[in-house]
Design a protein around this motif. Structure first.
Motif, PDB file in Angstrom:
ATOM      1  N   GLN A  38       2.586   0.241 -11.693  1.00  0.00           N
ATOM      2  CA  GLN A  38       3.709   0.381 -10.767  1.00  0.00           C
ATOM      3  C   GLN A  38       4.823   1.234 -11.360  1.00  0.00           C
ATOM      4  O   GLN A  38       5.522   1.953 -10.636  1.00  0.00           O
ATOM      5  N   GLN A  39       5.002   1.142 -12.664  1.00  0.00           N
ATOM      6  CA  GLN A  39       6.069   1.893 -13.322  1.00  0.00           C
ATOM      7  C   GLN A  39       5.614   3.271 -13.798  1.00  0.00           C
ATOM      8  O   GLN A  39       6.455   4.145 -14.038  1.00  0.00           O
ATOM      9  N   HIS A  40       4.305   3.470 -13.930  1.00  0.00           N
ATOM     10  CA  HIS A  40       3.823   4.704 -14.571  1.00  0.00           C
ATOM     11  C   HIS A  40       3.115   5.666 -13.618  1.00  0.00           C
ATOM     12  O   HIS A  40       3.210   6.891 -13.806  1.00  0.00           O
ATOM     13  N   ASP A  41       2.410   5.141 -12.630  1.00  0.00           N
ATOM     14  CA  ASP A  41       1.569   5.997 -11.791  1.00  0.00           C
ATOM     15  C   ASP A  41       2.417   6.940 -10.943  1.00  0.00           C
ATOM     16  O   ASP A  41       3.327   6.512 -10.227  1.00  0.00           O
ATOM     17  N   ALA A  42       2.129   8.233 -11.029  1.00  0.00           N
ATOM     18  CA  ALA A  42       2.932   9.236 -10.316  1.00  0.00           C
ATOM     19  C   ALA A  42       2.728   9.156  -8.810  1.00  0.00           C
ATOM     20  O   ALA A  42       3.670   9.362  -8.033  1.00  0.00           O
ATOM     21  N   ARG A  43       1.508   8.847  -8.372  1.00  0.00           N
ATOM     22  CA  ARG A  43       1.254   8.759  -6.933  1.00  0.00           C
ATOM     23  C   ARG A  43       2.057   7.615  -6.314  1.00  0.00           C
ATOM     24  O   ARG A  43       2.633   7.768  -5.233  1.00  0.00           O
ATOM     25  N   PHE A  44       2.126   6.492  -7.022  1.00  0.00           N
ATOM     26  CA  PHE A  44       2.895   5.360  -6.499  1.00  0.00           C
ATOM     27  C   PHE A  44       4.398   5.659  -6.563  1.00  0.00           C
ATOM     28  O   PHE A  44       5.152   5.246  -5.679  1.00  0.00           O
ATOM     29  N   PHE A 133       4.480   2.262   2.646  1.00  0.00           N
ATOM     30  CA  PHE A 133       4.691   1.793   1.274  1.00  0.00           C
ATOM     31  C   PHE A 133       3.782   0.610   0.970  1.00  0.00           C
ATOM     32  O   PHE A 133       3.246   0.505  -0.142  1.00  0.00           O
ATOM     33  N   GLN A 134       3.587  -0.274   1.937  1.00  0.00           N
ATOM     34  CA  GLN A 134       2.638  -1.373   1.738  1.00  0.00           C
ATOM     35  C   GLN A 134       1.230  -0.824   1.528  1.00  0.00           C
ATOM     36  O   GLN A 134       0.471  -1.330   0.694  1.00  0.00           O
ATOM     37  N   LEU A 135       0.885   0.214   2.259  1.00  0.00           N
ATOM     38  CA  LEU A 135      -0.418   0.849   2.089  1.00  0.00           C
ATOM     39  C   LEU A 135      -0.551   1.431   0.681  1.00  0.00           C
ATOM     40  O   LEU A 135      -1.612   1.328   0.049  1.00  0.00           O
ATOM     41  N   ALA A 136       0.529   2.023   0.173  1.00  0.00           N
ATOM     42  CA  ALA A 136       0.509   2.562  -1.192  1.00  0.00           C
ATOM     43  C   ALA A 136       0.336   1.454  -2.219  1.00  0.00           C
ATOM     44  O   ALA A 136      -0.351   1.634  -3.235  1.00  0.00           O
ATOM     45  N   GLN A 137       0.934   0.287  -1.975  1.00  0.00           N
ATOM     46  CA  GLN A 137       0.758  -0.848  -2.880  1.00  0.00           C
ATOM     47  C   GLN A 137      -0.691  -1.319  -2.887  1.00  0.00           C
ATOM     48  O   GLN A 137      -1.261  -1.590  -3.955  1.00  0.00           O
ATOM     49  N   HIS A 138      -1.296  -1.417  -1.717  1.00  0.00           N
ATOM     50  CA  HIS A 138      -2.705  -1.805  -1.639  1.00  0.00           C
ATOM     51  C   HIS A 138      -3.583  -0.784  -2.351  1.00  0.00           C
ATOM     52  O   HIS A 138      -4.516  -1.143  -3.080  1.00  0.00           O
ATOM     53  N   ASP A 139      -3.285   0.483  -2.134  1.00  0.00           N
ATOM     54  CA  ASP A 139      -4.066   1.541  -2.782  1.00  0.00           C
ATOM     55  C   ASP A 139      -3.966   1.444  -4.295  1.00  0.00           C
ATOM     56  O   ASP A 139      -4.970   1.596  -5.006  1.00  0.00           O
ATOM     57  N   LEU A 140      -2.771   1.157  -4.811  1.00  0.00           N
ATOM     58  CA  LEU A 140      -2.599   1.044  -6.262  1.00  0.00           C
ATOM     59  C   LEU A 140      -3.365  -0.158  -6.807  1.00  0.00           C
ATOM     60  O   LEU A 140      -4.008  -0.060  -7.863  1.00  0.00           O
ATOM     61  N   ILE A 141      -3.309  -1.288  -6.109  1.00  0.00           N
ATOM     62  CA  ILE A 141      -4.057  -2.474  -6.553  1.00  0.00           C
ATOM     63  C   ILE A 141      -5.542  -2.161  -6.653  1.00  0.00           C
ATOM     64  O   ILE A 141      -6.205  -2.491  -7.651  1.00  0.00           O
ATOM     65  N   LEU A 423     -14.293  -6.827  -6.486  1.00  0.00           N
ATOM     66  CA  LEU A 423     -13.633  -5.665  -5.891  1.00  0.00           C
ATOM     67  C   LEU A 423     -13.752  -5.700  -4.372  1.00  0.00           C
ATOM     68  O   LEU A 423     -12.799  -5.351  -3.659  1.00  0.00           O
ATOM     69  N   ASN A 424     -14.888  -6.144  -3.859  1.00  0.00           N
ATOM     70  CA  ASN A 424     -15.053  -6.252  -2.404  1.00  0.00           C
ATOM     71  C   ASN A 424     -14.141  -7.324  -1.818  1.00  0.00           C
ATOM     72  O   ASN A 424     -13.668  -7.183  -0.679  1.00  0.00           O
ATOM     73  N   ILE A 425     -13.874  -8.381  -2.579  1.00  0.00           N
ATOM     74  CA  ILE A 425     -12.912  -9.391  -2.117  1.00  0.00           C
ATOM     75  C   ILE A 425     -11.546  -8.741  -1.898  1.00  0.00           C
ATOM     76  O   ILE A 425     -10.877  -8.953  -0.873  1.00  0.00           O
ATOM     77  N   LEU A 426     -11.120  -7.941  -2.857  1.00  0.00           N
ATOM     78  CA  LEU A 426      -9.826  -7.261  -2.734  1.00  0.00           C
ATOM     79  C   LEU A 426      -9.849  -6.236  -1.603  1.00  0.00           C
ATOM     80  O   LEU A 426      -8.858  -6.072  -0.884  1.00  0.00           O
ATOM     81  N   ARG A 427     -10.963  -5.533  -1.455  1.00  0.00           N
ATOM     82  CA  ARG A 427     -11.063  -4.549  -0.371  1.00  0.00           C
ATOM     83  C   ARG A 427     -10.956  -5.230   0.998  1.00  0.00           C
ATOM     84  O   ARG A 427     -10.329  -4.700   1.914  1.00  0.00           O
ATOM     85  N   LEU A 428     -11.590  -6.394   1.125  1.00  0.00           N
ATOM     86  CA  LEU A 428     -11.522  -7.117   2.385  1.00  0.00           C
ATOM     87  C   LEU A 428     -10.085  -7.547   2.683  1.00  0.00           C
ATOM     88  O   LEU A 428      -9.602  -7.416   3.821  1.00  0.00           O
ATOM     89  N   LYS A 429      -9.380  -8.047   1.682  1.00  0.00           N
ATOM     90  CA  LYS A 429      -7.996  -8.454   1.886  1.00  0.00           C
ATOM     91  C   LYS A 429      -7.105  -7.259   2.178  1.00  0.00           C
ATOM     92  O   LYS A 429      -6.144  -7.359   2.954  1.00  0.00           O
ATOM     93  N   ALA A 430      -7.412  -6.133   1.561  1.00  0.00           N
ATOM     94  CA  ALA A 430      -6.634  -4.923   1.850  1.00  0.00           C
ATOM     95  C   ALA A 430      -6.856  -4.481   3.287  1.00  0.00           C
ATOM     96  O   ALA A 430      -5.907  -4.103   3.989  1.00  0.00           O
ATOM     97  N   ALA A 431      -8.089  -4.519   3.746  1.00  0.00           N
ATOM     98  CA  ALA A 431      -8.368  -4.138   5.130  1.00  0.00           C
ATOM     99  C   ALA A 431      -7.709  -5.094   6.116  1.00  0.00           C
ATOM    100  O   ALA A 431      -7.286  -4.684   7.204  1.00  0.00           O
ATOM    101  N   ALA A 432      -7.598  -6.372   5.720  1.00  0.00           N
ATOM    102  CA  ALA A 432      -6.966  -7.366   6.587  1.00  0.00           C
ATOM    103  C   ALA A 432      -5.448  -7.363   6.456  1.00  0.00           C
ATOM    104  O   ALA A 432      -4.761  -8.062   7.207  1.00  0.00           O
ATOM    105  N   GLY A 433      -4.920  -6.614   5.488  1.00  0.00           N
ATOM    106  CA  GLY A 433      -3.473  -6.538   5.320  1.00  0.00           C
ATOM    107  C   GLY A 433      -2.866  -7.723   4.597  1.00  0.00           C
ATOM    108  O   GLY A 433      -1.656  -7.933   4.678  1.00  0.00           O
ATOM    109  N   THR A 434      -3.665  -8.515   3.887  1.00  0.00           N
ATOM    110  CA  THR A 434      -3.155  -9.714   3.204  1.00  0.00           C
ATOM    111  C   THR A 434      -3.166  -9.567   1.690  1.00  0.00           C
ATOM    112  O   THR A 434      -2.845 -10.518   0.976  1.00  0.00           O
TER     113      THR A 434
END
Length: 447
Positions: A38-44, A133-141, A423-434
């Motif tokens: 969160q502090q280092h990634d240039a894209r975020f 911005f929430q989408l960027a947070q999910h992408d970084l996770i 990783l698929n667990i996280l992808r599913l939660k990202a797709a669901a927005g949670t």
């Protein structure tokens, strides 16, 4: 006699083989890796700046609805030479004088349809910035997790190669001892030496892969780590909660940040139509002001003057003809609104497909993990049987090598299947927005 010096001390290899992991002093947990990214990634960082910029659209739109107060002041010095012709009582000569003016004015929009539409549009654009911005947070996770798991998988492969290397080194030493004692064969020594040589090259490649993944993690987090701590693999992976895919689809429809961002984009496009149509409507403004003017003379006289003027009034403007530009802007806004709607519909279908595919992938991954766990147990038994058979003469060294290779392959595939499941667990939660940072802590405990 053939001889071979162990690549690593056998004591160290024994520790690696039994413990499975040597936790480094600077080991980094997954949640910590995310916080550093969160502090280092240039894209975020770019997404964070875009979020801050997007939030400023609302106060800018609000300011256009509020009064505008302007203070003006000026001073002008004149140096004139005057000559009169003909019969006149005025005398010519040089004139030097000053004019000083200052005043304050206020303008308050009373009715401007485009400004009110622009204010509502700014609300949608701020909501759009929040969703992006929430989408960027999910992408970084997801990016951090994928890179983290890739390094873990590389470490697993390296550890398994070291274990194989230790086993083959022991078998090579034993084959040499049996050959010296007259109980073994040169073929057996050559076989064990060939397998040991192969693992040496495999260890070099596996170590290089760990270095590559370590540098990828450093690029994302700005933190160098020697290795990552092993994840808890004792707990049994579980299906996602809720289990029904329909509930995940409903969550995705409601909370998916990419879909919400496009909803707000459609709303902003709707308001842009109203902004464009506002160009056809009259505007009404309130104007008020106070002005003071002082003069030390003029071209005609040296007498000074001082005046104060107060004013208040309303100004009405009615557009009659603008060359067709206003109508063209309305048609353009309508077309862009339709484009945003179609993009939103396409994204809705994509989110639904992503939820279904990820949900199915989780259940497939669970089945694969269970099958590989059974395969690991049977491969361990097969290896034990091959070693016993080698001692009694019913199996040869090649059978032992094949059983060892099969076990290590199953263990490597099992570790990767677990990482892919998480990783698929996280992808599913990202797709669901949670998805949020707390899910990383759950992931490190293997759900």
């Amino acid at each position: 006699m053939l001889s071979r010096t162990p690549i690593l001390p056998l004591a160290l290899l024994g520790i690696l083989a039994s413990a499975g992991w040597v936790k480094a002093a600077n080991a980094m947990e997954l949640a910590e890796a995310y916080r550093r990214a969160q502090q280092h990634d240039a894209r975020f960082a770019a997404a964070r700046a875009a979020h801050s910029a997007g939030r400023e659209q609302l106060p800018q739109a609000r300011a256009r609805l509020l009064p505008t107060v302007t203070l003006e002041a000026g001073k002008t010095s004149y140096d004139a030479s005057v000559t009169y012709q003909g019969n006149t009582t005025f005398q010519g000569g040089d004139r030097r004088y000053e004019n000083r003016e200052y005043g304050i004015s206020l303008t308050q929009p009373l009715y401007q349809r485009s400004l009110y539409a622009a204010y509502r549009q700014s609300e949608s654009r701020v909501a759009l910035a929040e969703a992006e911005f929430q989408l960027a947070q999910h992408d970084l996770i997801l990016r951090v997790t994928q890179v983290y798991f890739e390094m873990l998988a590389a470490q697993d492969s390296h550890r398994l190669v070291l274990s194989q290397q230790s086993t083959y080194q022991t078998q090579f030493d034993q084959a040499q001892a049996r050959l010296t004692a007259g109980a073994g064969t040169r073929i057996e020594v050559s076989e064990t030496r060939a397998r040991l040589d192969i693992t040496i090259s495999q260890e070099i490649a596996a170590r290089n892969e760990v270095d590559v993944r370590r540098q990828t993690l450093w690029k994302l987090t700005g933190q160098q780590v020697s290795q990552l701590p092993e994840m808890d693999k004792q707990q049994t992976p579980k299906p996602p909660e809720p289990a029904q895919v329909e509930k995940w689809l409903a969550l995705g429809e409601e909370k998916n940040p990419r879909l919400n961002a496009l909803r707000h984009a459609v709303n902003a496009a709707e308001q842009e139509i109203q902004v464009a149509r506002g160009a056809h409507h009259p505007t009404l403004d309130l104007n008020a002001g106070v002005a003071n003017a002082r003069s030390t003379g003029s071209v005609y006289t040296s007498a000074g003057s001082d005046s104060t003027v107060k004013s208040v009034g309303v100004q009405l403007k009615i557009p009659l003809f603008q060359g067709g530009g206003a109508s063209a802007r309305v048609r353009e806004a309508i077309a862009l609104r339709d484009k945003a709607r179609e993009e939103m519909e396409d994204t809705r279908r994509e989110v639904q497909a992503q939820v279904r595919q990820t949900h199915a992938g989780i259940h497939s991954g669970l089945a694969q993990i269970r099958a590989l766990e059974l395969a690991e147990g049977s491969s361990e038994e097969a290896l034990k049987a091959s070693r016993v058979g080698l001692q009694v003469g019913s199996r040869n060294i090649l059978d032992v090598f094949n059983a060892e290779t099969q076990l290590q392959t199953v263990r490597r595939d099992l570790a990767r299947a677990r990482y892919e499941y998480l990783l698929n667990i996280l992808r599913l939660k990202a797709a669901a927005g949670t998805l949020d940072e707390n899910d990383l802590n759950l992931t490190t405990r293997n759900q």
